[in-house]
Scaffold this active site. Structure first.
Site, short mmCIF file in Angstrom:
data_model
loop_
_atom_site.label_atom_id
_atom_site.label_comp_id
_atom_site.label_asym_id
_atom_site.label_seq_id
_atom_site.Cartn_x
_atom_site.Cartn_y
_atom_site.Cartn_z
N CYS A 283 -0.72 121.84 75.08
CA CYS A 283 0.55 122.00 75.76
C CYS A 283 0.46 123.30 76.56
CB CYS A 283 1.70 122.13 74.78
SG CYS A 283 1.85 120.76 73.64
N ARG B 125 -1.87 120.89 81.54
CA ARG B 125 -2.07 121.00 80.09
C ARG B 125 -1.23 119.99 79.31
NH1 ARG B 125 -4.53 125.67 78.50
NH2 ARG B 125 -3.73 125.32 76.40
N TRP C 163 2.18 117.98 75.59
CA TRP C 163 1.24 116.86 75.45
C TRP C 163 1.30 116.52 73.97
CZ3 TRP C 163 -1.30 113.85 78.77
CH2 TRP C 163 -2.34 113.05 78.29
N ASN D 219 2.08 125.89 71.40
CA ASN D 219 0.92 125.10 71.83
C ASN D 219 -0.08 125.10 70.69
OD1 ASN D 219 -1.35 124.01 73.15
ND2 ASN D 219 -1.99 126.05 73.78
N GLY D 220 -0.54 123.92 70.30
CA GLY D 220 -1.53 123.85 69.23
C GLY D 220 -1.10 122.87 68.15
N GLU E 147 -23.66 105.71 78.38
CA GLU E 147 -22.62 106.62 78.87
C GLU E 147 -23.19 107.55 79.97
OE1 GLU E 147 -19.61 106.74 78.97
OE2 GLU E 147 -19.02 108.82 79.32
N LYS F 260 -21.76 107.79 83.87
CA LYS F 260 -21.37 109.03 84.53
C LYS F 260 -22.04 109.15 85.90
CE LYS F 260 -18.60 109.69 82.74
NZ LYS F 260 -18.01 109.03 81.65
N GLU G 75 -20.83 106.29 88.43
CA GLU G 75 -19.46 106.27 88.94
C GLU G 75 -19.13 107.45 89.84
OE1 GLU G 75 -16.17 106.62 86.15
OE2 GLU G 75 -17.35 107.84 84.81
N HIS H 164 -39.06 93.24 78.50
CA HIS H 164 -38.49 91.91 78.72
C HIS H 164 -37.92 91.75 80.13
CE1 HIS H 164 -39.17 91.20 74.50
NE2 HIS H 164 -38.60 92.37 74.25
N LYS I 199 -8.01 107.11 87.47
CA LYS I 199 -8.15 107.63 86.10
C LYS I 199 -7.70 106.58 85.09
CE LYS I 199 -9.09 110.69 82.98
NZ LYS I 199 -10.52 110.79 82.65
O1 M6R Z 1 -8.17 105.10 79.41
P1 M6R Z 1 -9.33 104.26 78.93
O2 M6R Z 1 -10.19 104.94 77.96
O3 M6R Z 1 -8.87 102.92 78.43
O4 M6R Z 1 -10.18 104.00 80.25
C1 M6R Z 1 -11.29 103.16 80.20
C2 M6R Z 1 -12.10 103.26 81.47
O5 M6R Z 1 -11.33 102.93 82.58
C3 M6R Z 1 -12.67 104.68 81.66
O6 M6R Z 1 -13.44 105.06 80.56
C4 M6R Z 1 -13.53 104.74 82.91
O7 M6R Z 1 -14.66 103.95 82.73
C5 M6R Z 1 -13.91 106.17 83.24
N1 M6R Z 1 -13.90 106.35 84.65
C6 M6R Z 1 -15.24 106.56 82.70
O8 M6R Z 1 -15.62 107.84 83.08
#
Ligand code: M6R
Length: 607
Positions: free
Chosen positions: A2, A28, A75, A101-102, A479, A483, A486, A502, A602
């Protein structure tokens, strides 16, 4: 996470200044907002659920009298976003107002005790114990300052607090334990805040308050005490070297880089979750006949890693499923005996929610892991856990991924113990290690980032990458690939390394870059074999290895070393960090913006 802010003006109304400062702290947290002022020996409070400007439109946050004020942007961690749960919180007599906050870890015990002493609570937050505890201490005849010191000694967890009271109408009292707190000094005002962005446009002079300190703000400036021995501390303000714009990202050029660096504290927060929710979720997982781990993107990668944790520790087979495929792939197999653990940082991802809704219609049990209390996922889950990472602004998930893994590991530990599948000793050792993980993450961040930047410089113009690993490291590789793909727009392929022969191996030619996640676990020997095969075909190997792994150091083209002794089931939490940096620096070398990759959002709220 927060944001708190406080302000003492020599003259004029403080509320509009608090309102503006809270907007600068909105990164925050932004599910609720509130302000309290003191005027004519009375407290004035406005607060509500919603973003700052929504609450302002309803209540006019600028219209509060008084030159002394505190404010909060929330938050949620304990208690869903609502007017009652919004800060400031007050004591029974409405004489003390507190913003926090915390996380106060021992709030349940404190609350129970205070209720037994007749205190009435208005909210479901952990924070509300603070004004009531101060009130209780004052009943014993202590001065306000003494009462505050005694209160601080009783609080466990991480917190920064700002307190005002009609009993001390010309002061703001602040306490810090772990959660950040600074004091800002200007010609006609004194401020306190969670962070520099809040005060930077008002002053360039700040004092950092350290752990275990109490500070009193007044017209003449500030006084600091060390709470433990009540010694006075003398600390002069320093000049803040950042422009207001830089301050928003705490001096980092991008939110993504800031959030990668925030992983140690964010991981520490996951170790402060309420035991009862972890236990409850463990009980549901234990009872389930079939467990489906459902998510998208990064959250799916966390689920994939979790499937290894559950099977290796609790001997529980789970099905990680990409949410958009859940109904097609598993729909008809879902029934009253099925349990769906949905993982979603935002708690609003449309594909994840529709999988969950479908499962609910078929009477399955829904469990949720999310970063946003009050999100749709928290409303439709039977039990949910909030991972408490604070807002993540970069589109690429970083700190929320490692926090998801930490929570999922804690569930796997509990389940293993409950089912008696692993010795108590082994679980204790793993728990010990998990506690060390934030520090290990810190070491990796500090020691390796320069080297990763150089490696990214060497490879940034490559056209395609492989990301490989075996066992749980195949989830880490997946993962790392997401990164890079994307944010840097580099085609990249990830698969468990055993699959190379394969099909994918045909892509490899001289100089083809392969990122290989290779901790020293049970798969090490086979991974070395895979690396040799790739090398024999001309691949350039960038290996993420355990410190001192000479065998791989001798064959890899480049390597990043991770501190020794990270258990296999926890390795993704640490081994993913170099991959996050690798993607980030590749983007920087390509001249792109890592925070806003094209075509992505996002939170993906459409199917
Ligand atoms: O909010 P969520 O965790 O459900 O979101 C899932 C994906 O949309 C999210 O992880 C997306 O792949 C990100 N851009 C990954 O960095």
């Amino acid at each position: 996470m927060c944001g708190i802010f406080g302000c003492i003006l020599k003259e004029g109304d403080a509320a509009p200044i608090v309102h503006d400062a809270l907007k600068r702290l909105e990164y925050r947290g932004y599910d609720s907002v509130g302000e309290a002022t003191i005027h004519d020996n009375k407290l004035f409070i406005k607060k509500d659920q919603g973003k700052i400007e929504e609450v302002h439109a309803l209540h006019n946050l600028d219209n509060l009298p008084g030159r002394i004020a505190i404010g909060h942007t929330r938050w949620a961690t304990h208690g869903a976003p609502s007017m009652r749960n919004a800060h400031p919180h007050i004591d029974c007599n409405g004489q003390i107002a507190v913003v926090h906050n915390g996380i106060i870890e021992n709030f349940s015990e404190l609350k129970k005790d205070l209720e037994e002493h007749g205190h009435l609570f208005q909210s479901k937050t952990d924070s509300e114990v603070v004004p009531h505890l101060i009130e209780e201490k004052l009943k014993g005849g202590l001065t306000f300052l003494e009462a505050l010191r005694e209160t601080a000694k009783h609080l466990e967890g991480a917190f920064s607090l700002a307190v005002i009271s009609v009993m001390e109408p010309n002061k703001i009292f602040c306490i810090r334990k772990e959660s950040p707190l600074i004091v800002g000094i200007a010609k006609n005002a004194t401020y306190c805040a969670s962070d520099i962005p809040a005060i930077r446009p008002l002053t360039d002079k700040a004092v950092t308050i350290e752990n275990g300190e109490l500070v009193v703000l007044e017209d003449e400036g500030y006084k600091i005490w060390r709470i433990a021995d009540w010694s006075r501390i003398s600390r002069n303000p320093k000049i803040i070297p950042w422009s207001p714009e830089m301050a928003e990202k705490q001096g980092y050029p991008h939110f993504m880089l800031k959030e990668i660096h925030e992983q140690p504290p964010s991981l520490r927060n996951t170790l402060r979750l309420q035991e009862k929710y972890l236990d409850l979720m463990t009980a549901f997982l234990d009872r389930a006949k079939d467990v489906f781990l459902v998510a998208c993107g990064t959250s799916y990668n966390a689920c994939l890693a979790a499937s290894y944790m559950f099977s290796k520790l609790a001997l529980l087979a789970t099905h990680p499923v990409i949410a958009s495929e859940f109904i097609e792939q598993q729909g008809r197999a879902i029934n009253i005996d099925s349990t769906i653990l949905a993982v979603s940082q935002s708690g609003e991802t449309a594909d994840t929610l529709s999988a969950v809704e479908y499962a609910r219609l078929r009477a399955a049990t829904v469990l949720g892991l999310t970063n946003v209390i009050g999100s749709t996922l928290t409303r439709i889950s039977r039990v949910y856990i909030c991972q408490q990472s604070g807002p993540e602004i970069g589109v690429a998930a970083t700190k929320t991924f490692t926090a998801q893994l930490s929570v999922l590991a804690q569930l796997a530990f509990r389940l293993a113990e409950k089912r008696g599948k692993v010795s108590h000793e082994e679980i204790e050792q793993l728990e010990e290690k998990l506690i060390q993980i934030p520090d290990i993450a810190e070491i990796v961040i500090q020691n390796q980032k320069k080297k990763i930047e150089q490696i990214a410089k060497k490879y940034y113009s490559k056209q395609c990458f492989f990301f490989l690993g075996r066992g749980i490291s195949s989830a880490t590789a997946l993962e790392g690939r997401l990164k890079l793909l994307e944010i840097a727009y580099v085609p990249a392929i990830a698969f468990p390394a055993g699959e190379s022969k394969h099909g994918p191996l045909s892509l490899v030619e001289k100089g083809f870059p392969v990122v290989f996640v290779c901790p020293k676990d049970e798969n090490h020997k086979t991974s070395v074999g895979n690396i040799m095969e790739l090398k024999a075909r001309g691949a350039s190997i960038i290996a993420i290895i355990e410190e001192g792994d000479e065998e791989i150091k001798n064959i890899a083209d480049d390597y990043i070393e991770i501190v020794k002794g990270v258990p296999e089931v926890l390795s993704p939490i640490v081994y993913v960090i170099p991959l996050q940096f690798f993607a980030y620096y590749t983007v920087v070398h390509r001249g792109l913006d890592p925070d806003r990759p094209r075509n992505l959002a996002k939170s993906v709220t459409v199917k």
